[in-house]
Design a protein around this motif. Structure first.
Motif, PDB file in Angstrom:
ATOM      1  N   UNK A 100     -23.027 -13.952  42.531  1.00 49.48           N
ATOM      2  CA  UNK A 100     -22.232 -13.126  41.619  1.00 49.48           C
ATOM      3  C   UNK A 100     -23.045 -12.654  40.412  1.00 49.48           C
ATOM      4  N   UNK A 101     -23.946 -13.483  39.920  1.00 49.12           N
ATOM      5  CA  UNK A 101     -24.814 -13.067  38.813  1.00 49.12           C
ATOM      6  C   UNK A 101     -25.752 -11.952  39.279  1.00 49.12           C
ATOM      7  N   UNK A 102     -26.248 -12.073  40.498  1.00 51.30           N
ATOM      8  CA  UNK A 102     -27.094 -11.008  41.051  1.00 51.30           C
ATOM      9  C   UNK A 102     -26.316  -9.692  41.109  1.00 51.30           C
ATOM     10  N   UNK A 103     -25.034  -9.763  41.467  1.00 51.21           N
ATOM     11  CA  UNK A 103     -24.189  -8.567  41.517  1.00 51.21           C
ATOM     12  C   UNK A 103     -24.004  -7.956  40.128  1.00 51.21           C
ATOM     13  N   UNK A 104     -23.857  -8.784  39.104  1.00 47.59           N
ATOM     14  CA  UNK A 104     -23.724  -8.291  37.729  1.00 47.59           C
ATOM     15  C   UNK A 104     -24.938  -7.440  37.362  1.00 47.59           C
ATOM     16  N   UNK A 105     -26.121  -7.956  37.635  1.00 49.49           N
ATOM     17  CA  UNK A 105     -27.332  -7.223  37.270  1.00 49.49           C
ATOM     18  C   UNK A 105     -27.509  -5.969  38.117  1.00 49.49           C
ATOM     19  N   UNK A 106     -27.092  -6.001  39.369  1.00 49.32           N
ATOM     20  CA  UNK A 106     -27.174  -4.800  40.204  1.00 49.32           C
ATOM     21  C   UNK A 106     -26.255  -3.708  39.658  1.00 49.32           C
ATOM     22  N   UNK A 107     -25.038  -4.076  39.266  1.00 57.63           N
ATOM     23  CA  UNK A 107     -24.092  -3.085  38.712  1.00 57.63           C
ATOM     24  C   UNK A 107     -24.566  -2.566  37.357  1.00 57.63           C
ATOM     25  N   UNK A 108     -25.101  -3.442  36.531  1.00 60.18           N
ATOM     26  CA  UNK A 108     -25.599  -3.021  35.216  1.00 60.18           C
ATOM     27  C   UNK A 108     -26.805  -2.095  35.369  1.00 60.18           C
ATOM     28  N   UNK A 109     -27.661  -2.395  36.321  1.00 61.98           N
ATOM     29  CA  UNK A 109     -28.822  -1.525  36.566  1.00 61.98           C
ATOM     30  C   UNK A 109     -28.355  -0.154  37.042  1.00 61.98           C
ATOM     31  N   UNK A 110     -27.406  -0.140  37.975  1.00 65.51           N
ATOM     32  CA  UNK A 110     -26.886   1.129  38.500  1.00 65.51           C
ATOM     33  C   UNK A 110     -26.241   1.956  37.391  1.00 65.51           C
ATOM     34  N   UNK A 117     -35.623  -6.125  28.006  1.00 65.46           N
ATOM     35  CA  UNK A 117     -35.750  -7.572  28.198  1.00 65.46           C
ATOM     36  C   UNK A 117     -34.934  -8.085  29.383  1.00 65.46           C
ATOM     37  N   UNK A 118     -33.970  -7.307  29.851  1.00 69.69           N
ATOM     38  CA  UNK A 118     -33.127  -7.734  30.972  1.00 69.69           C
ATOM     39  C   UNK A 118     -33.663  -7.247  32.317  1.00 69.69           C
ATOM     40  N   UNK A 119     -34.646  -6.379  32.304  1.00 72.93           N
ATOM     41  CA  UNK A 119     -35.139  -5.798  33.564  1.00 72.93           C
ATOM     42  C   UNK A 119     -35.837  -6.825  34.447  1.00 72.93           C
ATOM     43  N   UNK A 120     -36.528  -7.782  33.842  1.00 73.29           N
ATOM     44  CA  UNK A 120     -37.171  -8.833  34.636  1.00 73.29           C
ATOM     45  C   UNK A 120     -36.116  -9.645  35.376  1.00 73.29           C
ATOM     46  N   UNK A 121     -35.058 -10.003  34.674  1.00 74.41           N
ATOM     47  CA  UNK A 121     -33.982 -10.746  35.314  1.00 74.41           C
ATOM     48  C   UNK A 121     -33.378  -9.903  36.439  1.00 74.41           C
ATOM     49  N   UNK A 122     -33.145  -8.625  36.168  1.00 75.67           N
ATOM     50  CA  UNK A 122     -32.559  -7.741  37.179  1.00 75.67           C
ATOM     51  C   UNK A 122     -33.473  -7.617  38.395  1.00 75.67           C
ATOM     52  N   UNK A 123     -34.781  -7.518  38.171  1.00 76.41           N
ATOM     53  CA  UNK A 123     -35.719  -7.430  39.292  1.00 76.41           C
ATOM     54  C   UNK A 123     -35.674  -8.689  40.141  1.00 76.41           C
ATOM     55  N   UNK A 124     -35.697  -9.832  39.485  1.00 77.11           N
ATOM     56  CA  UNK A 124     -35.656 -11.107  40.207  1.00 77.11           C
ATOM     57  C   UNK A 124     -34.313 -11.281  40.904  1.00 77.11           C
ATOM     58  N   UNK A 125     -33.244 -10.905  40.236  1.00 75.00           N
ATOM     59  CA  UNK A 125     -31.911 -10.995  40.848  1.00 75.00           C
ATOM     60  C   UNK A 125     -31.826 -10.092  42.074  1.00 75.00           C
ATOM     61  N   UNK A 126     -32.480  -8.929  42.023  1.00 74.91           N
ATOM     62  CA  UNK A 126     -32.490  -8.026  43.167  1.00 74.91           C
ATOM     63  C   UNK A 126     -33.195  -8.628  44.370  1.00 74.91           C
TER      64      UNK A 126
END
Length: 153
Positions: A100-110, A117-126
């Motif tokens: 679910x956290x991975x989904x949060x970052x995918x939606x926020x990126x979209x 500072x959040x892009x590293x987390x989003x990349x790893x979550x992806x």
């Protein structure tokens, strides 16, 4: 308090996330493993949560992510207290929390709202999310913790 009977690492390329199987059958992703796995190398000074009592890690409580935090995620965020195999008190999250956290970052990126500072987390979550799509989370966790051999017997 439940105790870990098996511990190990989920591996997604160069990303490692610490997991455990508890003596009551629960599977958990450790808080430490969750944070490091998503690129939060420095543990936060004191855990920060939403003021309404949700048990979310501090990096999920920032304003730009709030629209992507569902009630379902908040329900899944309840911490699980346990003791490691070594007897150290620890806590973790259900395996679904990671997804679910991975989904949060995918939606926020979209939506284009991530800060630098959040892009590293989003990349790893992806990376993690792609691997989770291809595999059964419980099976992955059991194998990482070495529990699949016990479960099969």
């Amino acid at each position: 308090m439940p105790r870990a009977t098996h511990q190990g690492l989920l591996r997604f390329g160069d990303i490692e996330i610490e997991v455990a199987v508890l003596d009551d059958g629960q599977r958990v992703i450790t808080h430490r493993g969750f944070m490091i796995g998503l690129g939060r190398i420095r543990p936060p000074k004191g855990r920060q949560y939403y003021r309404n009592g949700a048990n979310l890690p501090g990096f999920l409580t920032v304003k730009n992510l709030k629209p992507f935090i569902s009630d379902d995620l908040v329900k899944t965020a309840g911490q699980i207290n346990f003791r490691t195999i070594q007897g150290i008190k620890a806590f973790g999250y259900t395996p679904n929390f990671l997804r679910k956290v991975c989904e949060v970052f995918a939606r926020a990126r979209a939506a284009g709202v991530l800060k630098a500072t959040q892009r590293t987390i989003a990349n790893r979550a992806g990376i993690v999310a792609k691997q989770l799509e291809l595999a059964d989370m419980m099976r992955l966790l059991d194998e990482a913790a070495g529990y699949h051999e016990t479960r099969e017997t």
